[in-house]
Design a protein around this motif. Sequence first.
Motif, PDB file in Angstrom:
ATOM      1  N   PRO A 156       0.826  -1.208   0.000  1.00 36.67           N
ATOM      2  CA  PRO A 156       0.000   0.000   0.000  1.00 36.67           C
ATOM      3  C   PRO A 156       0.861   1.259   0.000  1.00 36.67           C
ATOM      4  O   PRO A 156       1.939   1.290   0.568  1.00 36.67           O
ATOM      5  N   ARG A 157       0.383   2.288  -0.694  1.00 36.07           N
ATOM      6  CA  ARG A 157       1.044   3.586  -0.676  1.00 36.07           C
ATOM      7  C   ARG A 157       0.068   4.597  -0.086  1.00 36.07           C
ATOM      8  O   ARG A 157      -1.129   4.558  -0.355  1.00 36.07           O
ATOM      9  N   PHE A 158       0.579   5.503   0.724  1.00 35.56           N
ATOM     10  CA  PHE A 158      -0.263   6.500   1.358  1.00 35.56           C
ATOM     11  C   PHE A 158       0.324   7.887   1.142  1.00 35.56           C
ATOM     12  O   PHE A 158       1.472   8.037   0.741  1.00 35.56           O
ATOM     13  N   GLU A 159      -0.478   8.894   1.387  1.00 33.50           N
ATOM     14  CA  GLU A 159       0.018  10.259   1.300  1.00 33.50           C
ATOM     15  C   GLU A 159       1.210  10.425   2.223  1.00 33.50           C
ATOM     16  O   GLU A 159       1.183  10.006   3.376  1.00 33.50           O
ATOM     17  N   ALA A 160       2.277  11.057   1.716  1.00 31.86           N
ATOM     18  CA  ALA A 160       3.479  11.236   2.522  1.00 31.86           C
ATOM     19  C   ALA A 160       3.264  12.269   3.616  1.00 31.86           C
ATOM     20  O   ALA A 160       3.817  12.154   4.701  1.00 31.86           O
ATOM     21  N   ASP A 161       2.446  13.293   3.345  1.00 28.43           N
ATOM     22  CA  ASP A 161       2.242  14.372   4.297  1.00 28.43           C
ATOM     23  C   ASP A 161       1.083  14.028   5.235  1.00 28.43           C
ATOM     24  O   ASP A 161      -0.087  14.026   4.832  1.00 28.43           O
ATOM     25  N   ARG A 162       1.421  13.729   6.464  1.00 30.35           N
ATOM     26  CA  ARG A 162       0.400  13.324   7.449  1.00 30.35           C
ATOM     27  C   ARG A 162      -0.633  14.422   7.668  1.00 30.35           C
ATOM     28  O   ARG A 162      -1.831  14.150   7.815  1.00 30.35           O
ATOM     29  N   ARG A 163      -0.180  15.674   7.678  1.00 29.97           N
ATOM     30  CA  ARG A 163      -1.121  16.772   7.912  1.00 29.97           C
ATOM     31  C   ARG A 163      -2.144  16.881   6.784  1.00 29.97           C
ATOM     32  O   ARG A 163      -3.313  17.181   7.030  1.00 29.97           O
ATOM     33  N   VAL A 188     -21.937   9.617  17.847  1.00 35.94           N
ATOM     34  CA  VAL A 188     -20.744  10.449  17.747  1.00 35.94           C
ATOM     35  C   VAL A 188     -19.759   9.825  16.771  1.00 35.94           C
ATOM     36  O   VAL A 188     -19.462   8.630  16.849  1.00 35.94           O
ATOM     37  N   VAL A 189     -19.253  10.649  15.848  1.00 31.91           N
ATOM     38  CA  VAL A 189     -18.166  10.256  14.960  1.00 31.91           C
ATOM     39  C   VAL A 189     -16.902  10.900  15.518  1.00 31.91           C
ATOM     40  O   VAL A 189     -16.717  12.109  15.431  1.00 31.91           O
ATOM     41  N   GLU A 190     -16.041  10.088  16.110  1.00 31.63           N
ATOM     42  CA  GLU A 190     -14.851  10.578  16.819  1.00 31.63           C
ATOM     43  C   GLU A 190     -13.601  10.318  15.975  1.00 31.63           C
ATOM     44  O   GLU A 190     -13.107   9.192  15.926  1.00 31.63           O
ATOM     45  N   PRO A 191     -13.093  11.337  15.269  1.00 23.98           N
ATOM     46  CA  PRO A 191     -11.895  11.111  14.442  1.00 23.98           C
ATOM     47  C   PRO A 191     -10.730  10.608  15.290  1.00 23.98           C
ATOM     48  O   PRO A 191     -10.422  11.166  16.341  1.00 23.98           O
ATOM     49  N   ARG A 192     -10.114   9.536  14.848  1.00 17.87           N
ATOM     50  CA  ARG A 192      -8.965   8.960  15.525  1.00 17.87           C
ATOM     51  C   ARG A 192      -8.022   8.361  14.480  1.00 17.87           C
ATOM     52  O   ARG A 192      -8.434   8.060  13.363  1.00 17.87           O
ATOM     53  N   GLU A 193      -6.790   8.188  14.873  1.00 19.52           N
ATOM     54  CA  GLU A 193      -5.877   7.423  14.028  1.00 19.52           C
ATOM     55  C   GLU A 193      -6.150   5.948  14.286  1.00 19.52           C
ATOM     56  O   GLU A 193      -6.096   5.485  15.427  1.00 19.52           O
ATOM     57  N   VAL A 194      -6.479   5.212  13.244  1.00 15.76           N
ATOM     58  CA  VAL A 194      -6.786   3.784  13.354  1.00 15.76           C
ATOM     59  C   VAL A 194      -5.756   3.016  12.531  1.00 15.76           C
ATOM     60  O   VAL A 194      -5.611   3.237  11.340  1.00 15.76           O
ATOM     61  N   ASN A 195      -5.007   2.163  13.206  1.00 17.59           N
ATOM     62  CA  ASN A 195      -3.942   1.398  12.554  1.00 17.59           C
ATOM     63  C   ASN A 195      -2.974   2.305  11.781  1.00 17.59           C
ATOM     64  O   ASN A 195      -2.578   2.027  10.663  1.00 17.59           O
ATOM     65  N   GLY A 196      -2.633   3.412  12.418  1.00 17.45           N
ATOM     66  CA  GLY A 196      -1.644   4.314  11.861  1.00 17.45           C
ATOM     67  C   GLY A 196      -2.136   5.177  10.718  1.00 17.45           C
ATOM     68  O   GLY A 196      -1.349   5.925  10.127  1.00 17.45           O
ATOM     69  N   GLN A 197      -3.429   5.102  10.380  1.00 14.77           N
ATOM     70  CA  GLN A 197      -3.989   5.871   9.272  1.00 14.77           C
ATOM     71  C   GLN A 197      -5.193   6.672   9.769  1.00 14.77           C
ATOM     72  O   GLN A 197      -5.758   6.380  10.821  1.00 14.77           O
TER      73      GLN A 197
END
Length: 304
Positions: free
Chosen positions: A161-168, A237-246
């Motif tokens: 898998p490839r992901f966006e490099a910029d976390r922000r 409630v939809v609670e934004p969180r980092e899930v499995n590093g994403q």
Amino acid sequence: MNRTEEFQELRPLLFSIAYRLLSSVSEAEDAVQETWLRWNASPGRPASAKAFLSAVVTRISIDVLRSARVRREEYVGPWFPEPLLADPYQDPERSAELADSLSMAALLLLERLSPLERAVFVLREVFGFGFPDVASAVGRSEAACRQLVVRARRHMDAGRPRFEADRREREALAGRFFDALKEGDVDGLRELLAADVHMAGDGGGKTPQLATRILGAENVARVLSVLVPPFVRIGGVVEPREVNGQPGAVIRDRDGKVLNALALDILDGRIQTIRTVINPEKLRHMGPVADVWAVVREADQAAP
């Protein structure tokens, strides 16, 4: 440092190894606990506690993985890893690489490997163990381990898998997605989704279930815009969180009980994949679990 202190210092690493091998929080915790029992019962002190304990937790995990593979073949519907909200082992210099190896996409790719290939790949390629320690952990020669790594790397590279490099940037896009999700904004959702986006849910046959897979930006946007706003209206409630590093979210009912965990794969400024885990057995480590059927019935009544 005494034996207990040594173990506690290495415990986050041991869990991180076991989780990447097993894709299960509960099974990884059990493997770490069994490692502690064996460490406590072992005579003498090894030259390297890290090498010794990593080898023990790897062997235990390989045994569990071999039996788990049969259960996963019989699983009802899509099978996803148990969601992990935070990896206890953090190496600041390798945080991005470790987060990518933790993603659901990467863990699902690891499922294609044999237990030995998976163990050798995780120890060598993710955590950087030397081949002597890898060989000791899996009970194979260094030459055999090198061959296993080559095979595993070939499989992983083919679908890595490839992901966006910029976390922000990823977090900003995810924030816009969740805002549109709560508002039922079809156009806003569609704008953030890749044309060929796919969404799938892991309910294990125990919960109301989306279609096995929903494909395409239009279909996914419309399904989400219908499902989520009524849930929000009844106090969900939809609670934004980092899930499995994403980027992802934990979905809770009005009482704060866990209903669902959702993880996003983001690439090229669009959401490529949405995976949801709603099987209550895979959410219990996150806290009290909601009654999904009751929430769905109430949300249906609140729908316009």
